[in-house]
Design an enzyme around this catalytic site. Structure first.
Site, PDB file in Angstrom:
ATOM      1  N   TYR A 176      76.552  81.758  29.603  1.00 45.54           N
ATOM      2  CA  TYR A 176      76.547  83.217  29.817  1.00 45.54           C
ATOM      3  C   TYR A 176      75.115  83.779  29.754  1.00 45.54           C
ATOM      4  O   TYR A 176      74.705  84.583  30.599  1.00 45.54           O
ATOM      5  CB  TYR A 176      77.433  83.863  28.754  1.00 45.54           C
ATOM      6  CG  TYR A 176      77.665  85.348  28.900  1.00 45.54           C
ATOM      7  CD1 TYR A 176      78.643  85.843  29.758  1.00 45.54           C
ATOM      8  CD2 TYR A 176      76.928  86.270  28.146  1.00 45.54           C
ATOM      9  CE1 TYR A 176      78.874  87.210  29.869  1.00 45.54           C
ATOM     10  CE2 TYR A 176      77.148  87.634  28.252  1.00 45.54           C
ATOM     11  CZ  TYR A 176      78.123  88.105  29.110  1.00 45.54           C
ATOM     12  OH  TYR A 176      78.347  89.463  29.216  1.00 45.54           O
ATOM     13  N   TYR A 187      76.895  95.611  23.006  1.00 42.54           N
ATOM     14  CA  TYR A 187      78.325  95.356  22.799  1.00 42.54           C
ATOM     15  C   TYR A 187      79.146  96.619  23.083  1.00 42.54           C
ATOM     16  O   TYR A 187      78.960  97.647  22.447  1.00 42.54           O
ATOM     17  CB  TYR A 187      78.559  94.841  21.374  1.00 42.54           C
ATOM     18  CG  TYR A 187      78.112  93.404  21.266  1.00 42.54           C
ATOM     19  CD1 TYR A 187      79.011  92.363  21.451  1.00 42.54           C
ATOM     20  CD2 TYR A 187      76.774  93.082  21.052  1.00 42.54           C
ATOM     21  CE1 TYR A 187      78.596  91.037  21.402  1.00 42.54           C
ATOM     22  CE2 TYR A 187      76.342  91.766  21.004  1.00 42.54           C
ATOM     23  CZ  TYR A 187      77.269  90.753  21.173  1.00 42.54           C
ATOM     24  OH  TYR A 187      76.847  89.446  21.134  1.00 42.54           O
TER      25      TYR A 187
END
Ligand SMILES: NC(=O)c1ccc[n+]([C@@H]2O[C@H](COP(=O)([O-])OP(=O)(O)OC[C@H]3O[C@@H](n4cnc5c(N)ncnc54)[C@H](OP(=O)(O)O)[C@@H]3O)[C@@H](O)[C@H]2O)c1
Length: 240
Positions: free
Chosen positions: A147, A179
């Site tokens: 990722y 996030y």
């Protein structure tokens, strides 16, 4: 006539918020998705935005998908490469397949979509491409070599393509979210998430609309002088 935008992975999470923000900004939006027909149908019903199913990791499927959108809605003026997946694991536990899936979809998807829309944007001398990277592409993350590599690649891809588009009115930018409260983050174990939130200076997860509004700006007329840039939206977690 309204400009047309495609948002990949545009039927839920951050993508849903982006689809809505672009609709609100006056675009006719096509929201792409991969396989969750139920969520896509509910999204289309709720928002009045048309959903289109194809795998962004498949080069030919992207070309066909863009062709279909253009036939139904008109030439594509903006693409938001938002579709992304995670297949986490330390390198000892990461299979070649986990590596390839993430690179193919997260990074390959940006190439496939840009390849399909760039010629038209160049000819019409106007275009907006916004790629959704990640804080983990900037800072790295334990258990995410696939990722982090894909997202880091997106940031390089953005700067290179921006140079090719600049003279033709085609801007290419990236956003690196921290996030954000979506299904992707809900998959993180609660104890790990607690530790992550403790490291975010603003003391909370981000909301999808906080990314979407920045995408809408980058797709606007006003953002014509912004290209090759990466906007970090992460609550101060990584000041890059
Ligand atoms: N959430 C975060 O904290 C965070 C942080 C940094 C960066 N990001 C990035 O932001 C983007 C959106 O994240 P999210 O949290 O909103 O994700 P999400 O809730 O998991 O939604 C992902 C979306 O991408 C679509 N998708 C997945 N694989 C695809 C493929 N091969 N072809 C087409 N569409 C595909 C999904 O379609 P289906 O509904 O059909 O499955 C879904 O619409 C991703 O690129 C992610 O890496 C997220």
């Amino acid at each position: 006539m309204a400009r047309v935008a495609i948002v990949t992975g545009g039927t839920r999470g951050i993508g849903e918020a982006i689809s809505l923000a672009l609709k609100e900004a006056g675009f006719t939006v096509a929201a792409n998705y991969a396989g969750n027909d139920e969520k896509a149908a509910a999204f289309a019903e709720r928002t009045g935005i048309k959903a289109y199913k194809w795998d962004v990791g498949d080069f030919d499927a992207c070309a066909e998908g863009v062709k279909k959108v253009e036939e139904e809605l008109g030439p594509v003026d903006a693409v938001v490469n938002n579709a992304g997946i995670t297949r986490d694991g330390t390198i000892l536990k990461m299979s070649r397949e986990m590596w390839e899936d993430v690179i193919r979809i997260n990074l390959g998807g940006c190439f496939n979509m840009a390849h399909a829309v760039f010629p038209g944007m160049r000819t019409r001398k106007w275009g907006r491409i916004v790629n959704i990277g990640s804080i983990n592409g900037q800072a790295g993350q334990y258990g995410q070599v696939n990722y982090a590599a894909a997202k880091s690649g997106i940031h390089g891809f953005t700067k290179a393509l921006a140079q090719e588009g600049a003279r033709f009115g085609v801007t290419v930018n990236a956003i690196a979210p921290g996030y954000i409260d979506t299904d992707m983050v809900a998959a993180v174990p609660a104890d790990v998430l607690e530790k992550i939130v403790a490291k975010i200076p603003v003391g909370r997860l981000g909301q999808a609309h906080e990314i979407a509004r920045a995408v809408a700006f980058l797709c606007s007329e006003d953002a014509g002088f912004v290209t090759g840039s990466t906007l970090s939206i992460n609550g101060g977690q990584h000041m890059y």
